[in-house]
Design a protein around this motif. Structure first.
Motif, PDB file in Angstrom:
ATOM      1  N   LYS A   1     -35.211   4.805 -26.304  1.00 42.41           N
ATOM      2  CA  LYS A   1     -34.151   5.764 -27.058  1.00 42.41           C
ATOM      3  C   LYS A   1     -32.860   5.170 -27.109  1.00 42.41           C
ATOM      4  O   LYS A   1     -32.068   5.615 -28.075  1.00 42.41           O
TER       5      LYS A   1
ATOM      6  N   TYR B   1     -32.300  14.122 -25.547  1.00 38.82           N
ATOM      7  CA  TYR B   1     -32.949  13.028 -26.534  1.00 38.82           C
ATOM      8  C   TYR B   1     -33.130  11.420 -25.810  1.00 38.82           C
ATOM      9  O   TYR B   1     -34.245  11.024 -26.076  1.00 38.82           O
TER      10      TYR B   1
ATOM     11  N   ILE C   1     -33.027   2.717 -30.327  1.00 38.35           N
ATOM     12  CA  ILE C   1     -32.973   3.320 -31.464  1.00 38.35           C
ATOM     13  C   ILE C   1     -31.620   4.140 -31.671  1.00 38.35           C
ATOM     14  O   ILE C   1     -31.140   3.760 -33.020  1.00 38.35           O
ATOM     15  N   ALA C   2     -31.033   4.768 -30.678  1.00 38.39           N
ATOM     16  CA  ALA C   2     -29.829   5.423 -31.255  1.00 38.39           C
ATOM     17  C   ALA C   2     -28.700   4.278 -31.466  1.00 38.39           C
ATOM     18  O   ALA C   2     -27.817   4.462 -32.406  1.00 38.39           O
ATOM     19  N   ARG C   3     -28.603   3.237 -30.597  1.00 40.79           N
ATOM     20  CA  ARG C   3     -27.736   2.138 -30.870  1.00 40.79           C
ATOM     21  C   ARG C   3     -28.082   1.550 -32.308  1.00 40.79           C
ATOM     22  O   ARG C   3     -27.031   1.361 -33.113  1.00 40.79           O
ATOM     23  N   LEU C   4     -29.143   1.324 -32.633  1.00 38.19           N
ATOM     24  CA  LEU C   4     -29.377   0.827 -33.948  1.00 38.19           C
ATOM     25  C   LEU C   4     -29.103   1.770 -35.090  1.00 38.19           C
ATOM     26  O   LEU C   4     -28.466   1.255 -36.374  1.00 38.19           O
ATOM     27  N   LYS C   5     -29.409   3.069 -35.097  1.00 33.48           N
ATOM     28  CA  LYS C   5     -28.919   3.836 -35.971  1.00 33.48           C
ATOM     29  C   LYS C   5     -27.445   3.768 -36.038  1.00 33.48           C
ATOM     30  O   LYS C   5     -27.009   4.349 -37.332  1.00 33.48           O
ATOM     31  N   SER C   6     -26.767   3.668 -35.063  1.00 31.87           N
ATOM     32  CA  SER C   6     -25.217   3.609 -35.241  1.00 31.87           C
ATOM     33  C   SER C   6     -24.638   2.457 -35.750  1.00 31.87           C
ATOM     34  O   SER C   6     -23.460   2.069 -35.609  1.00 31.87           O
ATOM     35  N   ASN C   7     -25.627   1.531 -36.187  1.00 33.27           N
ATOM     36  CA  ASN C   7     -25.201   0.187 -36.519  1.00 33.27           C
ATOM     37  C   ASN C   7     -24.390  -0.663 -35.508  1.00 33.27           C
ATOM     38  O   ASN C   7     -23.284  -1.256 -35.808  1.00 33.27           O
TER      39      ASN C   7
END
Length: 81
Positions: free
Chosen positions: A16, A75, A19-25
């Motif tokens: 997770k 999350y 995922i969150a890191r990649l969504k934050s670019n």
């Protein structure tokens, strides 16, 4: 519930976090630098280990990751989407 120490995975939040890191670019290095602003020192290699469940995450690190990545600890722990 299986104990974390009974499995090959050392945490449940790692996927997770990624995922969150990649969504934050954000790169792993950028995440490391932002964590330092909260006095949490995790180098890029350790973030990689954390994301691949090869490293334990402390409660302080979990809180800082939650804050930097703008997601809840629930999350990260897989308790909510």
């Amino acid at each position: 519930m299986k104990l974390v120490l009974d499995s090959k995975e050392h945490n449940i939040a790692g996927p997770k976090v990624k995922i969150a890191r990649l969504k934050s670019n954000m790169t792993q290095k950028e995440l490391s630098i932002k964590l330092e602003t909260l006095a949490v020192y995790i180098d890029r290699a350790s973030i990689s280990k954390l994301e691949h469940q090869k490293r334990i995450i402390t409660d302080i690190e979990l809180m800082a990751l939650s804050q930097i990545l703008n997601v809840s600890t629930n999350y990260l722990l897989g308790l909510e989407e």
